[in-house]
Motif scaffolding. Structure first.
Motif, PDB file in Angstrom:
ATOM      1  N   HIS A  70      37.841  34.083  32.181  1.00 56.16           N
ATOM      2  CA  HIS A  70      37.509  34.953  33.322  1.00 56.16           C
ATOM      3  C   HIS A  70      36.312  34.395  34.088  1.00 56.16           C
ATOM      4  O   HIS A  70      36.349  34.290  35.316  1.00 56.16           O
ATOM      5  N   TYR A  71      35.259  34.014  33.364  1.00 54.83           N
ATOM      6  CA  TYR A  71      34.075  33.475  34.035  1.00 54.83           C
ATOM      7  C   TYR A  71      34.366  32.093  34.636  1.00 54.83           C
ATOM      8  O   TYR A  71      33.840  31.769  35.712  1.00 54.83           O
ATOM      9  N   GLN A  73      37.098  31.134  35.986  1.00 52.42           N
ATOM     10  CA  GLN A  73      37.779  31.392  37.249  1.00 52.42           C
ATOM     11  C   GLN A  73      36.845  32.051  38.259  1.00 52.42           C
ATOM     12  O   GLN A  73      36.888  31.727  39.451  1.00 52.42           O
ATOM     13  N   LEU A  74      36.002  32.947  37.802  1.00 54.34           N
ATOM     14  CA  LEU A  74      35.090  33.663  38.695  1.00 54.34           C
ATOM     15  C   LEU A  74      34.113  32.710  39.376  1.00 54.34           C
ATOM     16  O   LEU A  74      33.793  32.856  40.558  1.00 54.34           O
ATOM     17  N   SER A  80      41.118  29.378  44.215  1.00 51.60           N
ATOM     18  CA  SER A  80      41.202  30.834  44.230  1.00 51.60           C
ATOM     19  C   SER A  80      42.213  31.291  43.181  1.00 51.60           C
ATOM     20  O   SER A  80      43.096  30.516  42.778  1.00 51.60           O
ATOM     21  N   ASN A  86      36.593  35.294  43.901  1.00 49.36           N
ATOM     22  CA  ASN A  86      35.684  34.412  43.174  1.00 49.36           C
ATOM     23  C   ASN A  86      34.806  33.626  44.145  1.00 49.36           C
ATOM     24  O   ASN A  86      34.802  33.874  45.357  1.00 49.36           O
ATOM     25  N   LEU A 105      30.462  39.596  39.309  1.00 47.34           N
ATOM     26  CA  LEU A 105      30.028  38.489  40.159  1.00 47.34           C
ATOM     27  C   LEU A 105      28.773  38.862  40.937  1.00 47.34           C
ATOM     28  O   LEU A 105      27.847  38.039  41.057  1.00 47.34           O
TER      29      LEU A 105
END
Length: 350
Positions: A70-71, A73-74, A80, A86, A105
């Motif tokens: 998750h992080y 990708q964020l 994207s 993100n 974020l």
């Protein structure tokens, strides 16, 4: 005869108790497992730890990987992803209008802008994408060469943190300078590892060592009364030994290293690393590597400090470090010498 019966009874009871302890110890003994991933932060990630079964370990690793992904990708500035806004999206749109982002974020960007930037004397600056992108493109090209000096000078005019405008009420991000962009490579991985480790501990993972591309984070100690995790500081000079120092990593502590041997290219016999001194726009050359020992919960700040201290003269870096309570540092220089802060606990390898 009768006087011996109590003794026999006591001996029998002791034997039964000892057998019970042995059986209990065997039942509670946990197995060491290792998991490796290749899809996080453009690096290799290895997690080792103890669990009572493969199924228990796999369940914990699946959740840990999901958090780290998750992080990843964020914080990705190149791609994207469906279902999230993100940093790639922010960089593409924030100069036109404020971009609304989710709490995780926004909280990260606010921490970087309003805490880390000042605590690192501006050396860890997530608004420096205009400069960092020049060096990234140079490093990834088919014929790597330093960017043109005029382009570097121009890009340095677009890295002001004041132009990153965060609206706490609306959770939006806006660029007051259309030429600026965000790059969180100096701090994002350490922040992500810390958050993911804390979440894993909350789920019950209590004995593991995370190595996410060289960012080390301890969860508990080794199981089966084997003691604390021992880690090493990698040799930055390309010779033996592989690790120049070892140290114990207590529960919650992190070891983060920044060095000129990790990502670089060579041009006309000169090495150009990915760690940029934002006072010049060129790779920092103060030392070969800096290692930071971060206290429990401090992995994110530790990552920011490792970048900052690499990109600052040692004297300035020591001042920054003194204001970061509980953090320690080891500086490694091209001539093979090292210096360290007073509380550094590493020991030279034999």
């Amino acid at each position: 005869m009768t006087s011996r019966l109590p003794r026999i009874g006591l001996a029998l009871a002791a034997a039964v108790l000892l057998a019970a302890i042995v059986v209990t110890s065997a039942v509670n003994r946990r197995t060491l497992y290792t998991t490796t991933w290749f899809d996080l932060f453009d690096t290799v990630s290895v997690v080792k730890g103890y669990a009572r079964s493969q199924a228990e370990w796999d369940e914990q690793m699946e959740a840990l990987h999901a958090d780290l992904l998750h992080y990843h990708q964020l914080f990705d500035i190149y791609h994207s992803y469906d279902g999230m806004v993100n940093l790639c999206d922010v960089n593409a749109r924030a100069a036109e209008a404020p971009v609304a982002v989710e709490d995780d974020l926004y909280g990260f960007l606010d921490w970087c802008a309003n805490t880390i930037y000042s605590e690192t004397d501006g050396a860890t600056n997530i608004a420096a994408g205009a400069v960092l992108s020049l060096w990234h493109d140079a490093r990834e090209s088919d014929a790597p060469a330093p960017p043109d000096s005029a382009r570097i000078e121009q890009a340095l005019g677009h890295i002001s943190m004041e132009n990153l405008q965060l609206d706490a009420a609306a959770h939006t991000v806006f660029f007051a300078d259309a030429a600026m962009s965000l790059d969180v490579g100096a701090v994002g991985k350490g922040y992500a590892v810390e958050k993911a480790a804390e979440a894993a501990q909350a789920r019950g993972l209590d004995s593991a060592l995370l190595n996410i591309g060289g960012n080390l984070r301890a969860i508990g100690e080794k199981a089966n009364s084997e003691g604390a995790w021992t880690v090493g500081v990698e040799n930055p000079w390309g010779n033996e030994p592989t690790y120049i120092q070892t140290l114990t990593l207590p529960d919650g502590y992190s070891l983060i290293v920044s060095g000129d041997y990790q990502r670089y290219f060579e041009y006309e016999g000169v090495r150009y690393s990915h760690l940029i001194d934002l006072t010049t726009g060129y790779p920092a050359r103060y030392c070969s590597s800096v290692a930071i020992l971060a206290p429990a919960g401090g992995g994110g700040t530790g990552d920011a400090l490792s970048t900052a201290l690499f990109c600052l003269p040692e004297e300035t870096g020591r001042t920054v470090l003194e204001n970061a309570e509980g953090y320690e540092a080891l500086w490694m220089y091209p001539d093979g010498s090292t210096t360290q802060s007073d509380g550094w606990t590493g020991q030279p390898t034999e």
